[in-house]
Design an enzyme around this catalytic site. Structure first.
Site, PDB file in Angstrom:
ATOM      1  N   SER B  45      44.658  76.581  14.719  1.00  0.00           N
ATOM      2  CA  SER B  45      44.314  75.719  15.847  1.00  0.00           C
ATOM      3  C   SER B  45      43.381  76.542  16.719  1.00  0.00           C
ATOM      4  O   SER B  45      43.735  77.647  17.131  1.00  0.00           O
ATOM      5  CB  SER B  45      45.574  75.325  16.603  1.00  0.00           C
ATOM      6  OG  SER B  45      45.253  74.346  17.560  1.00  0.00           O
ATOM      7  N   GLU B  46      42.173  76.023  16.989  1.00  0.00           N
ATOM      8  CA  GLU B  46      41.169  76.896  17.600  1.00  0.00           C
ATOM      9  C   GLU B  46      41.494  77.299  19.029  1.00  0.00           C
ATOM     10  O   GLU B  46      40.874  78.206  19.570  1.00  0.00           O
ATOM     11  CB  GLU B  46      39.761  76.311  17.498  1.00  0.00           C
ATOM     12  CG  GLU B  46      39.567  74.992  18.181  1.00  0.00           C
ATOM     13  CD  GLU B  46      39.694  73.835  17.200  1.00  0.00           C
ATOM     14  OE1 GLU B  46      40.567  73.908  16.305  1.00  0.00           O
ATOM     15  OE2 GLU B  46      38.934  72.866  17.339  1.00  0.00           O
ATOM     16  N   ASN B  47      42.468  76.628  19.648  1.00  0.00           N
ATOM     17  CA  ASN B  47      42.875  77.091  20.980  1.00  0.00           C
ATOM     18  C   ASN B  47      43.708  78.371  20.931  1.00  0.00           C
ATOM     19  O   ASN B  47      44.037  78.920  21.974  1.00  0.00           O
ATOM     20  CB  ASN B  47      43.659  75.991  21.717  1.00  0.00           C
ATOM     21  CG  ASN B  47      44.906  75.559  20.974  1.00  0.00           C
ATOM     22  OD1 ASN B  47      44.846  75.285  19.783  1.00  0.00           O
ATOM     23  ND2 ASN B  47      46.034  75.504  21.652  1.00  0.00           N
ATOM     24  N   SER B  87      40.032  83.759  18.712  1.00  0.00           N
ATOM     25  CA  SER B  87      40.091  82.572  17.865  1.00  0.00           C
ATOM     26  C   SER B  87      38.700  82.222  17.342  1.00  0.00           C
ATOM     27  O   SER B  87      38.525  81.878  16.172  1.00  0.00           O
ATOM     28  CB  SER B  87      40.663  81.401  18.663  1.00  0.00           C
ATOM     29  OG  SER B  87      40.994  80.340  17.807  1.00  0.00           O
TER      30      SER B  87
END
Lengths: 241, 225, 225, 241
Positions: B45-47, B87
């Site tokens: 999840s890019e967060n 990330s």
């Protein structure tokens, strides 16, 4: 020389037209109590800098600042989730400056780290190129992206000690760790204020050298309740059978 | 079966066991439901996390564990958490094996448009979010989209009309009718709906493409693959 | 009192309570011994921590807690640990209040040389380590060095002869005889050894300097300050 | 698909002329067992990349690789602490490429993060400028520093799980976290190999996505003894009264 202050004390330092980082990502890891105090203060013409905007659904997180028309400009990667922001934008009252998400993060890091800029392949061949210097390194094109800093940063940590060390919890570290380093005056809103020495040095996410003030946010129990209530209200949690 | 499920079942076949995968919003989020037996992947999840798990139950959400849509998630054993610089270092640095993204348009040069409704300045685009980083960074970019829009116009174009997210970045295009590989800046039809002829595909596709000597019937995880 | 102690006692007066401080190898490491009453500072070790404490006892060293010289240290309460990118982000980003460095030479333009024995290519210099980052990054750079070398030559020069570490970066020069401020690319004598006249300082100093209207006797922490 | 391997297996992948990152800082946080295995393997003409060189005093850490004349070149910020290295250098058998310490770290980070380079003020006006592009941003000069990557990285962690997640301990995180991301094949030598799920996600310093192999190094007890013995031998610890 404790850095512990009241939210009112730190928000009183803001001025009309101030540049302000807000930590968090769609409300998760956002300094919710400081945002409410900024709203109550009535300070206006703010330039907000935030990795993304408010939690989908609106009425939470930074949404109140747009609803109150306190924001002149936002520098971010995405504005589609916050109805109050979109309302301001569509009515021509809000300037929007967009960068790709990873580029936004690198620009802020560059500011905190004293770099003059970074070369990124992201955005080459797109609208993002506009007005930017392009360099070719070993046959590959990159955009030169410049540092992004602000006068103030409001971040959200899990625990903070009196000399400003901040421990994060979970993905709430998101943009908080990055913006903490890139502002002249960084305020850490935390669930718990601890004595010096209570945070294991290995667990300090943002060292006190970056932090000017530590303020008490929701306690951890309140914090859990705020999010579970919010998520339930937007049907984001699974129903038990 | 609707087009979205067809596409998700086909996209699932692009993933190999052990891969690190990033899924865009929309159709791609359904892909993990159709992973072939023996294939397990790690979702980013890019967060800021790896090893995303399912949505938690009411009152069991962790206020500090959420996905890139701000929604509560869980982490599976072996999960890891990091800040957004890290990330996107993972993404931009080429460490993600496969990204499956939704497209508004894709073209025969491997350009993808999936962030702005049109290229005009007053379009009130929501912003590119992490899409531009993903298309430049992941080792393999899979673009998923319906073959034609509501009026029947092809979304697989000679040249994207919308503002692009990245140029020459797409490796695989998956629609509900066909699968194309992008090789040396041109499309190769590698799979097609069994019910359609190559001519049928040509007539509903604006882009030029060549046909693989190894052309196969369209495969779907859990159905015929 | 030897020159090194004199310099360390004077350098200690450059630090203010609560400051974040980086100390170079050599003379600067003695500075914390002479901090004025009521002044406590946070020491950074550029290999990755803040709040460096004293050397541990035999058998009590922590194998994962050491300073920038590879020697065992302890961390005081409130310490923090980070990787080298972060450590130099702290330095380069201007977050360290004061760095006290040893100099081989310093000059009237605020240039400092403290890494290479000479500028020639085959000098077998040990390398600049973190010194070049420090001189560009810390808010205040204090250069400590003995006023003259063993043959009596001035080390406070018109122009450094050795390869420089940074140009126009020094704010304060402390020798055992004098203290200079570097202002607008020129030196101002602000303190001198009480036993020496301004003429005496001029005769042992190659650099040109002006004399502060507020010239003071040399101060030492714990002695006369 | 466990990434746990033997040290012999991973060292066998090296070849003469390989480019190799070694994590650690003057021996602290160094992959000591892997270094010994590289020495034993006899592989030669290595280009080593290390933030600094061996622990002062020699006979420890990477020193053996210079003593064995296995190293053709080192890319670092400082070489003054390792007598075996200096011996090779002074005899003209070793090429040395120097960067300022913070610049070295940023170059490696840039490689891992897919950046084309960074602009740094460090080294402007010094010998470090030589051969580099200089850019002026808002009136201030910066050097363009390019990415630095390698085929292999040997890092040292505290705990590692079977999918390659690595937890660090203390300042041993130093260059390990940075180089782990910038090599094609990263080997994590750890004090303890754990099951998947045993490392708290908040404590993962290097996620498994960067790691290709996990190998057992000294146990933590052995690790303590190795360092206390070493430090005592060079009089680096205070004597008890």
């Amino acid at each position: 020389m404790s850095k512990v202050k009241t939210i009112e004390e730190v928000v009183a330092k803001l001025h009309d037209g101030a540049t302000v980082f807000l930590g968090g990502f769609l409300g998760v890891g956002a300094p919710l109590k400081c945002i409410d105090a900024i709203a109550a203060s009535g300070v206006k013409d703010l330039t907000l800098m935030s990795e993304v905007s408010g939690m989908p659904g609106g009425g939470f997180d930074m949404a109140i600042l747009f609803k109150n028309r306190q924001v002149k400009k936002i520098i971010t990667s995405h504005i589609g989730t916050c109805p109050e922001l979109l309302e301001e934008y569509k009515n021509g009252r809000l300037e929007v400056e967009l960068y790709p998400m990873g580029t936004w993060a690198e620009k802020v890091r560059a500011a905190g780290a004293g770099l003059g800029g970074v070369l990124t392949p992201t955005g080459v061949g797109t609208l993002v190129e506009e007005g930017k210097q392009k360099l070719t390194i070993n046959g590959k094109e990159y955009l030169l992206e410049l540092p992004l800093s602000a006068e103030f940063a409001f971040i959200k940590g899990y625990r903070g000690d009196k000399i400003g060390n901040v421990q994060y919890r979970g993905v709430s570290i998101n943009s908080n760790k990055i913006v903490a380093a890139a502002a002249q005056y960084t305020v850490a809103e935390v669930n718990e204020i601890t004595d010096v020495g209570d945070i294991d040095p290995n667990l300090v996410g943002t060292p006190g050298i970056y932090v000017q003030a530590v303020v008490q946010g929701y306690t951890f129990d309140e914090h859990k309740e705020v999010f579970n209530t919010r998520w339930e209200s937007i049907n984001a949690l699974k129903k038990k059978k | 079966m609707d087009a979205r499920e067809i596409i998700a079942r086909r996209a699932a076949l692009e993933l190999n066991d052990g891969e690190f995968v990033n899924l865009g919003f929309g159709m791609p989020t359904a892909v993990p439901n159709y992973l072939p037996k023996g294939v397990s992947v790690v979702l980013q999840s890019e967060n800021g996390c790896l090893m995303m798990g399912p949505t938690p139950y009411v009152n069991e959400g962790d206020p500090d564990v959420a996905n890139a849509g701000g929604q509560p998630i869980t982490l599976l054993p072996g999960g890891s958490i990091f800040d957004l610089c890290e990330s996107f270092a993972i993404i931009r640095g080429g460490h993600v094996n496969t990204a499956i993204l939704g497209g508004l348009e894709v073209d025969q040069e491997g350009n993808i448009a999936n962030w702005a409704k049109n290229a005009a300045k007053n379009d009130f685009s929501p912003g590119m979010g992490g899409a531009m980083d993903l298309v430049r960074g992941a080792q393999k970019i899979v673009c998923t989209l319906q073959h034609n829009d509501k009026t029947g116009e092809s979304k697989v174009l000679k040249k994207c009309k919308l503002a692009v997210t990245g140029r020459g970045v797409v490796n695989v295009i998956i629609t509900e009718k066909a699968v194309f590989h992008v090789v040396n800046g041109g499309l190769i039809l590698v799979e097609k709906d069994q019910a359609l002829s190559v001519e049928d595909i040509k007539s509903c596709t604006e882009a030029s493409f060549s046909v693989s000597p190894d052309l196969k019937d369209y495969r779907m995880s859990g159905i015929n693959a």
